[in-house]
Design a protein around this motif. Structure first.
Motif, PDB file in Angstrom:
ATOM      1  N   PHE A 145       0.701  -1.298  -0.096  1.00 45.42           N
ATOM      2  CA  PHE A 145       0.188  -0.091  -0.173  1.00 45.42           C
ATOM      3  C   PHE A 145       0.805   1.166   0.118  1.00 45.42           C
ATOM      4  CE2 PHE A 145      -3.633  -2.407   2.278  1.00 45.42           C
ATOM      5  CZ  PHE A 145      -4.117  -3.002   1.070  1.00 45.42           C
ATOM      6  N   ILE A 146       1.962   1.285   0.717  1.00 45.82           N
ATOM      7  CA  ILE A 146       2.702   2.396   0.923  1.00 45.82           C
ATOM      8  C   ILE A 146       3.420   2.673  -0.455  1.00 45.82           C
ATOM      9  CG2 ILE A 146       4.953   3.289   2.031  1.00 45.82           C
ATOM     10  CD1 ILE A 146       4.042   1.845   4.282  1.00 45.82           C
ATOM     11  N   SER A 147       4.072   1.398  -0.878  1.00 44.47           N
ATOM     12  CA  SER A 147       4.426   1.643  -2.382  1.00 44.47           C
ATOM     13  C   SER A 147       4.002   2.095  -3.346  1.00 44.47           C
ATOM     14  CB  SER A 147       5.414   0.261  -2.771  1.00 44.47           C
ATOM     15  OG  SER A 147       6.518   0.104  -1.681  1.00 44.47           O
ATOM     16  N   SER A 148       2.453   1.592  -3.460  1.00 42.70           N
ATOM     17  CA  SER A 148       1.866   1.770  -4.593  1.00 42.70           C
ATOM     18  C   SER A 148       0.889   3.149  -4.473  1.00 42.70           C
ATOM     19  CB  SER A 148       0.860   0.660  -4.920  1.00 42.70           C
ATOM     20  OG  SER A 148       0.068   0.278  -3.821  1.00 42.70           O
ATOM     21  N   ASP A 149       0.465   3.487  -3.224  1.00 46.98           N
ATOM     22  CA  ASP A 149      -0.508   4.583  -3.028  1.00 46.98           C
ATOM     23  C   ASP A 149       0.225   5.830  -2.352  1.00 46.98           C
ATOM     24  OD1 ASP A 149      -2.373   2.723  -4.156  1.00 46.98           O
ATOM     25  OD2 ASP A 149      -3.101   2.077  -2.248  1.00 46.98           O
ATOM     26  N   LEU A 150       1.156   5.438  -1.467  1.00 48.55           N
ATOM     27  CA  LEU A 150       1.527   6.649  -0.586  1.00 48.55           C
ATOM     28  C   LEU A 150       2.880   7.371  -1.166  1.00 48.55           C
ATOM     29  CD1 LEU A 150       0.518   5.309   2.877  1.00 48.55           C
ATOM     30  CD2 LEU A 150      -0.901   6.548   1.061  1.00 48.55           C
ATOM     31  N   GLU A 151       3.872   6.618  -1.372  1.00 49.96           N
ATOM     32  CA  GLU A 151       5.162   6.983  -1.708  1.00 49.96           C
ATOM     33  C   GLU A 151       5.385   8.127  -2.582  1.00 49.96           C
ATOM     34  OE1 GLU A 151       9.859   5.013  -2.550  1.00 49.96           O
ATOM     35  OE2 GLU A 151       7.748   3.851  -2.920  1.00 49.96           O
ATOM     36  N   ASP A 152       4.944   8.118  -3.725  1.00 53.07           N
ATOM     37  CA  ASP A 152       5.031   9.093  -4.608  1.00 53.07           C
ATOM     38  C   ASP A 152       4.533  10.573  -4.238  1.00 53.07           C
ATOM     39  OD1 ASP A 152       6.364   7.489  -6.221  1.00 53.07           O
ATOM     40  OD2 ASP A 152       4.752   6.949  -7.566  1.00 53.07           O
ATOM     41  N   THR A 153       3.342  10.510  -3.552  1.00 58.96           N
ATOM     42  CA  THR A 153       2.705  11.766  -2.914  1.00 58.96           C
ATOM     43  C   THR A 153       3.466  12.318  -1.983  1.00 58.96           C
ATOM     44  OG1 THR A 153       0.648  10.852  -3.664  1.00 58.96           O
ATOM     45  CG2 THR A 153       0.618  12.701  -1.982  1.00 58.96           C
ATOM     46  N   ILE A 154       3.929  11.360  -0.977  1.00 56.91           N
ATOM     47  CA  ILE A 154       4.544  11.926   0.327  1.00 56.91           C
ATOM     48  C   ILE A 154       6.340  12.540  -0.171  1.00 56.91           C
ATOM     49  CG2 ILE A 154       5.795  11.172   2.486  1.00 56.91           C
ATOM     50  CD1 ILE A 154       2.836  11.246   2.624  1.00 56.91           C
ATOM     51  N   ARG A 155       6.929  11.918  -1.277  1.00 55.69           N
ATOM     52  CA  ARG A 155       8.031  12.458  -1.722  1.00 55.69           C
ATOM     53  C   ARG A 155       7.819  13.860  -2.398  1.00 55.69           C
ATOM     54  NH1 ARG A 155      12.400   8.943  -1.999  1.00 55.69           N
ATOM     55  NH2 ARG A 155      11.979   6.706  -1.811  1.00 55.69           N
ATOM     56  N   ARG A 156       6.699  14.114  -2.763  1.00 57.33           N
ATOM     57  CA  ARG A 156       6.533  15.472  -3.577  1.00 57.33           C
ATOM     58  C   ARG A 156       6.271  16.367  -2.271  1.00 57.33           C
ATOM     59  NH1 ARG A 156       3.799  12.090  -7.480  1.00 57.33           N
ATOM     60  NH2 ARG A 156       1.839  12.764  -6.564  1.00 57.33           N
TER      61      ARG A 156
ATOM     62  N   ALA B 113      -0.968  16.009   6.397  1.00 54.86           N
ATOM     63  CA  ALA B 113      -1.732  16.451   5.335  1.00 54.86           C
ATOM     64  C   ALA B 113      -2.095  15.638   4.271  1.00 54.86           C
ATOM     65  CB  ALA B 113      -1.909  17.944   5.149  1.00 54.86           C
ATOM     66  N   ALA B 114      -0.951  15.163   3.664  1.00 55.60           N
ATOM     67  CA  ALA B 114      -0.948  14.307   2.670  1.00 55.60           C
ATOM     68  C   ALA B 114      -1.353  12.954   3.160  1.00 55.60           C
ATOM     69  CB  ALA B 114       0.634  14.361   1.857  1.00 55.60           C
ATOM     70  N   LEU B 115      -1.194  12.462   4.066  1.00 57.43           N
ATOM     71  CA  LEU B 115      -1.597  11.167   4.580  1.00 57.43           C
ATOM     72  C   LEU B 115      -3.004  11.150   4.956  1.00 57.43           C
ATOM     73  CD1 LEU B 115       1.268   9.876   6.915  1.00 57.43           C
ATOM     74  CD2 LEU B 115       0.816   9.066   4.510  1.00 57.43           C
ATOM     75  N   THR B 116      -3.774  12.330   5.603  1.00 64.91           N
ATOM     76  CA  THR B 116      -4.977  12.387   5.763  1.00 64.91           C
ATOM     77  C   THR B 116      -5.757  12.279   4.327  1.00 64.91           C
ATOM     78  OG1 THR B 116      -4.610  13.704   7.676  1.00 64.91           O
ATOM     79  CG2 THR B 116      -6.814  13.889   6.917  1.00 64.91           C
ATOM     80  N   THR B 117      -5.302  12.942   3.455  1.00 61.20           N
ATOM     81  CA  THR B 117      -5.934  12.914   1.916  1.00 61.20           C
ATOM     82  C   THR B 117      -5.828  11.648   1.575  1.00 61.20           C
ATOM     83  OG1 THR B 117      -5.435  15.339   1.715  1.00 61.20           O
ATOM     84  CG2 THR B 117      -6.112  14.114  -0.317  1.00 61.20           C
ATOM     85  N   LEU B 118      -4.706  11.098   1.639  1.00 58.57           N
ATOM     86  CA  LEU B 118      -4.620   9.680   1.007  1.00 58.57           C
ATOM     87  C   LEU B 118      -5.254   8.482   1.757  1.00 58.57           C
ATOM     88  CD1 LEU B 118      -0.662   9.965  -0.076  1.00 58.57           C
ATOM     89  CD2 LEU B 118      -2.925   9.917  -1.628  1.00 58.57           C
ATOM     90  N   GLU B 119      -5.439   8.781   3.002  1.00 57.56           N
ATOM     91  CA  GLU B 119      -6.061   7.688   3.750  1.00 57.56           C
ATOM     92  C   GLU B 119      -7.426   7.248   3.135  1.00 57.56           C
ATOM     93  OE1 GLU B 119      -6.573   6.908   8.740  1.00 57.56           O
ATOM     94  OE2 GLU B 119      -6.400   8.861   7.850  1.00 57.56           O
ATOM     95  N   GLY B 120      -8.208   8.059   2.427  1.00 54.31           N
ATOM     96  CA  GLY B 120      -9.427   7.520   2.041  1.00 54.31           C
ATOM     97  C   GLY B 120      -9.233   6.579   0.849  1.00 54.31           C
TER      98      GLY B 120
END
Length: 478
Positions: free
Chosen positions: A82-93, A233-240
């Motif tokens: 989940f982290i690699s596919s859904d979260l990593e790219d957004t958090i790096r930005r 804030a990014a994780l809160t948005t991606l949590e959905g």
């Protein structure tokens, strides 16, 4: 300054370049990227295909975020995927994020070779690697309807011979070897193929539950608090986008300590301002006279913050600590002006404006001399070298700036306030508190003068006493 490198058994390697203090991180990154491009062609093909990245970040971890679930059907590999596919790219930005260290690994196609079968078919692991690289590709073999086209052709299509493999069965069917008799050796004949974790070197748990997390490294020169807020804030948005039974937790976060430290320093700063006001009111016993230094102190502080912003320094624990130390010094210049103006009004019966003009002629030189002496004490710290110099430079510039602005305010603003706010002195009766305070202070002053006078009249005796006390503190016990 120096170069260090690390590598792992999984084939990953990193080289850390540490630059001198004061080096522009953006320029350093560009120069490093340019130097790397000169030798990138000498790297193995696999490395060039995967890519070489250059990031600027600090070595310490700012915070750790993790995914956890009470559902036992989720494994650590599921959560890491989940982290690699859904979260990593957004958090790096996120602005301020320098690098991510993922604790865990997502899914990958695992090929477990059987050495006995490889020897039986006279194959080596490099043969398997070469076959996978050659057959697991996406190739465009041409187009239908491309120019020059047959008259009347209206559509154009791109033809691909095959796409990249996705299932274990497809990988098992990769051909490794054929012979003249038509027999074919595939990966399925010499290996066990399955979808599994990319790496089994780490396993994460959070409060006894299966978890997977990542550590955030702060980018060079970034604001820690703003970066942490951006990550949350990014994780809160991606949590959905995550399953409902998967939650985001923060096992480690350094920003609450930073926020608490700055909050405590701000409280101390406010307490210092209040104490300065109370002490000035008790001793000056005039609200108007007390109000003038109280106005001067915030003006100097705001000016100091402006200079720090121009110099590129942020409001951090060190600069706030320097502000707290400078509070008492900032009020001194204004107090000197106010006390001297009141003295001139009382002794010579002048108006506030005339008393202010005469007072400033008397004490302007003293104010400038005090500022120069205090600046000479703290200014050398701004020229310290190394990491210590980076720390003390902020401290020194903050105090010296506050001192110089304090003198400027004492010469420009405080006299104007004295001439407009103060009233001619009248012998008004003091209330009981001030009468008691003045009486007790006078007795204490008389006792102090008497004790000092007695010491001066007997210099040899008290010099011997001080020498004996100092000698006992200096001499080590036997």
């Amino acid at each position: 300054l120096y170069i260090s490198s690390t590598s792992s058994s999984s084939g990953a390697a990193s080289i850390t370049l540490t630059f001198e203090n004061g080096t522009d991180p953006d320029t350093a990154q560009v120069q490093t990227q340019n130097k790397l491009s000169l030798v990138e062609s000498q790297l193995p093909d696999a490395v060039q295909q995967q890519g070489v990245t250059v990031t600027k970040s600090s070595s310490g971890i700012l915070m750790i975020a993790a995914l956890t679930s009470q559902n036992p059907s989720y494994s650590s590999t599921d959560l890491a995927d989940f982290i690699s596919s859904d979260l990593e790219d957004t958090i790096r930005r996120v602005v301020g994020v320098g690098n991510l260290n993922i604790f865990g690994s997502g899914y990958a196609m695992r090929i477990w070779l059987d050495p006995n079968k490889l020897a039986q078919f006279q194959l080596t692991p490099s043969d398997v690697t070469a076959a996978i690289s050659a057959q697991n590709v996406q190739v465009s073999v041409g187009q239908l309807g491309n120019l020059p086209a047959v008259p009347g052709t209206q559509m154009n299509f791109t033809v691909t011979s095959q796409s990249q493999l996705q299932t274990p069965d497809q990988f098992r069917a990769i051909t490794l070897k054929t012979d003249t008799g038509g027999s074919v050796v595939t990966i399925g004949d010499v290996a066990r193929v399955e979808i599994g974790a990319e790496s089994y070197s780490s396993f994460s748990r959070y409060n006894g539950q299966t978890a997977a997390g990542f550590g955030v490294n702060l980018a060079t020169g970034a604001n820690a608090i703003n970066t942490a807020e951006g990550v949350r804030a990014a994780l809160t948005t991606l949590e959905g986008a995550l399953p409902s039974d998967v939650s985001v937790v923060y096992p480690y976060d350094t920003t609450p300590f930073v926020e608490l430290s700055i909050e405590k320093v701000i409280h101390t700063l406010l307490e210092a301002v209040v104490l300065v006001f109370v002490v000035m009111f008790v001793f000056l016993q005039n609200f108007r006279a007390t109000l003038i230094p109280t106005i001067a102190v915030p003006v100097v502080l705001l000016g100091t913050f402006g200079v720090l912003a121009i110099a590129g320094y942020s409001i951090n624990t060190l600069t706030m600590f320097a502000m707290v130390l400078a509070i008492g010094l900032l009020a001194d210049d204004a107090i000197v002006v106010v006390e001297n103006v009141e003295r001139v009004m009382t002794e010579e019966g002048l108006s506030p404006k005339e008393a202010t003009e005469k007072s400033m002629k008397e004490i302007t030189g003293a104010l400038v001399g005090i500022a120069l002496v205090l600046s000479a004490v703290f200014l050398p710290m701004a020229f310290f070298g190394g990491s210590v110099g980076i720390i003390y430079q902020q401290f020194s510039i903050t105090i010296v700036t506050a001192m110089l602005l304090s003198v400027l305010v004492a010469i420009v603003l405080t006299p104007a306030l004295c001439a407009t706010i103060l009233k001619p002195a009248h012998d008004k009766p003091k209330n009981w508190f001030f009468r008691k305070f003045n009486s007790g202070f006078a007795r204490m002053t008389g006792a102090y003068e008497g004790s000092v006078g007695g010491m001066i009249r007997r210099p040899l005796i008290f010099f011997a006493v001080f020498l004996a006390i100092g000698g006992r503190r200096i001499m080590p016990p036997t």
